[in-house]
Design a protein around this motif. Structure first.
Motif, short mmCIF file in Angstrom:
data_model
loop_
_atom_site.label_atom_id
_atom_site.label_comp_id
_atom_site.label_asym_id
_atom_site.label_seq_id
_atom_site.Cartn_x
_atom_site.Cartn_y
_atom_site.Cartn_z
N ARG B 316 81.32 28.36 50.93
CA ARG B 316 82.25 29.02 51.77
C ARG B 316 83.20 29.82 50.63
N GLY B 317 83.38 31.15 51.10
CA GLY B 317 84.37 31.86 50.09
C GLY B 317 83.80 32.34 49.20
N ASN B 318 82.60 32.34 48.60
CA ASN B 318 81.95 32.59 47.55
C ASN B 318 80.97 33.54 47.78
N LYS B 319 80.22 34.08 46.48
CA LYS B 319 79.29 35.13 47.02
C LYS B 319 77.93 34.50 46.21
N VAL B 320 76.87 34.95 46.60
CA VAL B 320 75.68 34.52 45.98
C VAL B 320 75.57 35.44 44.70
N ASN B 321 75.08 35.11 43.52
CA ASN B 321 75.22 35.55 42.50
C ASN B 321 74.26 37.05 42.73
N ARG B 322 74.34 38.02 41.83
CA ARG B 322 73.93 39.34 42.19
C ARG B 322 72.34 39.36 42.10
N GLN B 323 71.93 38.53 41.01
CA GLN B 323 70.35 38.75 40.94
C GLN B 323 70.03 37.62 41.81
N VAL B 324 70.33 36.88 42.36
CA VAL B 324 69.74 35.82 43.24
C VAL B 324 69.37 36.22 45.03
N ARG B 325 68.37 35.95 45.20
CA ARG B 325 67.83 36.11 46.63
C ARG B 325 68.19 34.72 47.20
N MET B 326 69.03 34.42 48.15
CA MET B 326 69.01 33.06 48.78
C MET B 326 68.71 33.31 50.14
N VAL B 403 72.70 21.11 44.35
CA VAL B 403 72.07 21.98 43.27
C VAL B 403 71.67 23.23 43.70
N ALA B 404 71.02 23.36 44.84
CA ALA B 404 70.40 24.78 45.24
C ALA B 404 71.66 25.83 45.59
N ALA B 405 72.77 25.14 46.20
CA ALA B 405 73.70 26.16 46.55
C ALA B 405 74.71 26.46 45.34
N VAL B 406 74.95 25.71 44.37
CA VAL B 406 75.65 26.20 43.41
C VAL B 406 74.83 26.84 42.46
N SER B 407 73.63 26.73 42.52
CA SER B 407 72.82 27.60 41.41
C SER B 407 72.75 29.00 42.13
N ALA B 408 72.83 29.19 43.50
CA ALA B 408 72.75 30.44 43.93
C ALA B 408 74.15 31.07 43.62
N LEU B 409 75.10 30.59 43.38
CA LEU B 409 76.31 31.27 43.05
C LEU B 409 76.32 31.61 41.72
N MET B 410 75.85 30.72 40.72
CA MET B 410 75.80 30.89 39.45
C MET B 410 74.79 31.73 38.59
N GLY B 411 73.57 31.89 39.56
CA GLY B 411 72.50 32.73 39.19
C GLY B 411 71.42 31.92 37.97
N PHE B 412 71.78 30.53 37.76
CA PHE B 412 71.05 29.75 37.07
C PHE B 412 71.00 28.24 37.46
N VAL B 413 70.28 27.53 37.09
CA VAL B 413 70.18 26.04 37.74
C VAL B 413 71.30 25.52 37.13
N ALA B 414 72.34 25.16 38.30
CA ALA B 414 73.49 24.49 37.87
C ALA B 414 73.74 23.33 38.18
N ASP B 415 74.74 22.62 37.66
CA ASP B 415 75.12 21.16 37.99
C ASP B 415 76.33 21.16 38.79
N PRO B 416 76.49 20.92 40.00
CA PRO B 416 77.48 20.82 40.90
C PRO B 416 78.72 20.16 40.43
N ARG B 417 78.54 19.16 39.80
CA ARG B 417 79.71 18.41 39.08
C ARG B 417 80.45 19.11 38.24
N SER B 418 79.86 20.11 37.29
CA SER B 418 80.63 20.48 36.26
C SER B 418 80.94 22.17 36.70
N VAL B 419 80.91 22.41 37.86
CA VAL B 419 81.43 23.83 38.46
C VAL B 419 82.56 23.74 39.12
N SER B 420 83.72 24.32 39.08
CA SER B 420 84.93 24.14 39.95
C SER B 420 84.73 24.74 41.05
N ILE B 421 84.37 24.36 42.09
CA ILE B 421 84.18 24.70 43.33
C ILE B 421 85.42 24.94 44.30
#
Ligand code: SF4
Lengths: 170, 421
Positions: B316-326, B403-421
């Motif tokens: 919510r309120g974020n954007k899918v990373n430019r290089q990612v198709r979600m 993990v899928a949602a936060v990775s879509a935002l970051m553009g790489f396989v990301a850990d939801p615990r270490s990303v301030s959302i």
């Protein structure tokens, strides 16, 4: 009563998957003459040339794993393979084989006791497997009555047809 | 001698006194699920048998989920074949495109699979339905055709592996993460052709969607079925929708399990696995930076409304990373409707994701969303065969919705615990 028989073995290791049994690129055709020449090609390109009708295939753990395509077991039967022995079978492959009347026997550690080219005696009713070439024996669970019925009637489709027409229940 | 949950249900439906692993039984299934991918082979087999009428057509369920909507003439022919057969045989539980969804989720959401049932499905991941305390497993087209013709199917009673889960589920960790860890630990042999029975204090509080994700991956470890006892959480979820009376079974305390494995969920990390067999699983923070091209949210394992809510909360309120198709795939038409009402679709589309029709989507080389050579995707689907999303050279990482949602935002396989959302 399934007769005891002797056959030459073609032996493989663990996790022979359906891609090795019959590569997907050949699966567009469903005709035996197109497929049998490619049997086991993924694991043993020389198999089709070396194999004779009545031979058996021996595998390790998880024989027939991978994508659960029914054609893998069918091609083994079309090729005239008498039975498949393995430490363990993938569930879908096991069901597909039983359903087409292809004898499949789970024989512990069989992959370590039989080499390609060796002569093997198989007694499905007693659950006895003997490597005649090397005087080595194995035990396995005797083939179940219901599976025997499917082997003798030719498979699940024939069994179902008899049930509808004949109506006898085993 | 006590019985496991699977042994109890199978003995009950096969009407037999004695039951033990390895035994062959004939059993009358309570429901038979067939999808648009598996219908043609089953119908062909039914014709080869020479059968003319399906016994108890009310037990049969037809769904459109793998090829929705028909992408070409051949897929359209398959759909037409299904429609005709359903009409001829009076199969009322026929879910047409627009009212359908992933078969395993539809069976649960429509109350067509209820606690105590024996459900056979012409699809590998039928095991997902075991989340509601019923026996559910994938079967071949000949088994399905024979069940239509004579109302019975043969089964080998499986050994049961018990998996006990205790402790609290940490934030961002769900049923999919547990399923991935278990599939990795079991490897290809430990659960082959066996039943997996989940129990323990952590299960009692586990919401239904986590139970579905937990059971959906059992087949990836070669298991026959997965099952969780239907407790109050499951029973209250299914009662308002159940089409048959619930039969709540419990494993005997002295049941014999071939093996017991225990997991404490405290400190459990979100997991990721690189698709391929055997599956390679690791905590998401152990993965070095992997750039991604595509994220797929949905499937039989994580396509329920709660899965969409969890991902939407991150996006919510974020954007899918430019290089990612979600790609977001609501599990069923009912879930899509609810997701619209709750504004989740607004969130996904606003973030730049594409919403696909309810069904399996690109999972299993299916409908749209294939990968080009060398591309990398994260998916919440349970399918772990290499090349399961188009080109075999494409890399697919299996993960949960967080993990899928936060990775879509970051553009790489990301850990939801270490990303301030
Ligand atoms: S979502 Fe994937 S794994 Fe689940 S039923 Fe569809 S194709 Fe199979």
């Amino acid at each position: 009563m399934l007769m005891k028989f002797r056959a030459t073995a073609h032996a493989y290791g663990n996790y022979i998957d359906t891609e090795q049994i019959l590569p997907a690129r050949y699966c567009l055709s469903r005709k035996p003459e197109d497929l049998v020449p490619h049997l086991m090609e993924g694991a043993d390109p020389e198999f089709a040339k070396r194999m004779k009708k009545g031979d058996i295939i021996v595998g390790g753990h998880g024989f027939g794993c991978g994508s659960p395509r029914e054609i893998a077991a069918l091609v083994i039967k079309w090729a005239g393979i008498r039975a498949v022995l393995a430490d363990s079978f993938d569930r879908f492959f096991y069901r597909n084989a039983v359903n087409i009347g292809l004898p499949v026997l789970e024989v512990l550690a069989v992959q370590y006791g039989i080499k390609t080219g060796e002569l093997v005696e198989v007694d499905p009713d007693q659950g006895l497997v003997r490597n005649v070439s090397k005087m080595r024996g194995f035990h396995c669970t005797p083939i179940h009555d219901f599976v025997k019925t499917l082997i003798l009637t030719g498979g699940l489709e024939d069994y179902a047809r008899r049930r509808i027409t004949g109506g006898q229940r085993i | 001698m006590g019985r496991t949950l699977t042994e109890k249900i199978l003995a009950d439906r096969a009407e037999i006194e004695e039951i033990q692993p390895g035994q062959f039984i004939l059993i009358k299934p309570d429901a038979i699920l067939v999808t648009d991918e598996s219908a043609p082979d089953a119908i062909e087999s039914f014709k080869r048998i020479g059968a003319r009428t399906v016994i108890k057509p009310d037990r049969v369920v037809f769904v459109h989920d793998h090829l929705v909507p028909a992408r070409d003439a051949q897929a359209a022919e398959t759909a037409a074949l299904m429609r005709k057969f359903a009409e001829e045989q009076g199969i009322a539980n026929y879910f047409e495109v627009g009212r359908s969804g992933v078969g395993h989720l539809l069976m649960l959401e429509e109350g067509l699979a209820v606690p105590g049932d024996v459900v056979i499905g012409a699809d590998e991941h039928t095991c997902a339905q075991g989340a509601l305390g019923l026996f559910a497993a994938g079967f071949g087209s000949q088994d399905i055709a024979a069940a239509w013709a004579i109302g019975e199917t043969w089964m080998k009673v499986p050994e049961t592996v018990k998996v006990e889960l205790s402790g609290e589920l940490p934030q961002w960790v769900g049923g999919k993460d547990l399923a991935l860890k278990l599939a990795g630990d079991l490897g290809p042999d430990a659960a082959r052709y066996k039943a997996i029975e989940f129990c323990g204090s952590a299960i009692e509080r586990l919401p239904v969607h986590h139970r579905v994700a937990l059971c959906a991956m059992a087949v990836e470890a070669g298991a026959k079925n997965a099952i969780i006892q239907a407790d109050d959480v499951a029973a209250s979820w299914v009662r308002p929708r159940a089409r048959r009376t619930l039969r709540l079974f419990k494993a005997d305390h002295d049941a014999r399990y071939e093996e017991t494995r225990r997991y404490d969920l405290g400190g459990f990390a979100p997991q990721v696995a690189l698709a391929g067999r055997p599956i390679q699983v690791k905590p998401v923070d152990a993965l070095d930076k992997v750039r991604i091209d595509q994220v797929v949210l949905g499937s039989c394992s994580n396509g329920m409304i709660e899965d969409l809510r969890e991902a939407a909360a991150i996006m919510r309120g974020n954007k899918v990373n430019r290089q990612v198709r979600m790609l977001v795939i609501p599990g069923t038409s009912g879930t899509l409707k609810q997701a619209i009402e709750e504004g989740l679709i607004q969130t996904f589309v606003g973030a730049g994701a594409l919403v696909l029709p309810p069904g399996c989507g690109p999972c299993n080389r299916g409908q749209g969303g294939a990968l080009a050579a060398g591309e990398v995707a994260v998916t919440t689907a349970p399918f772990s065969l290499a090349g399961c999303m188009g080109d075999p050279a494409g890399q697919v990482y299996l993960a949960g919705p967080a993990v899928a949602a936060v990775s879509a935002l970051m553009g790489f396989v990301a850990d939801p615990r270490s990303v301030s959302i």
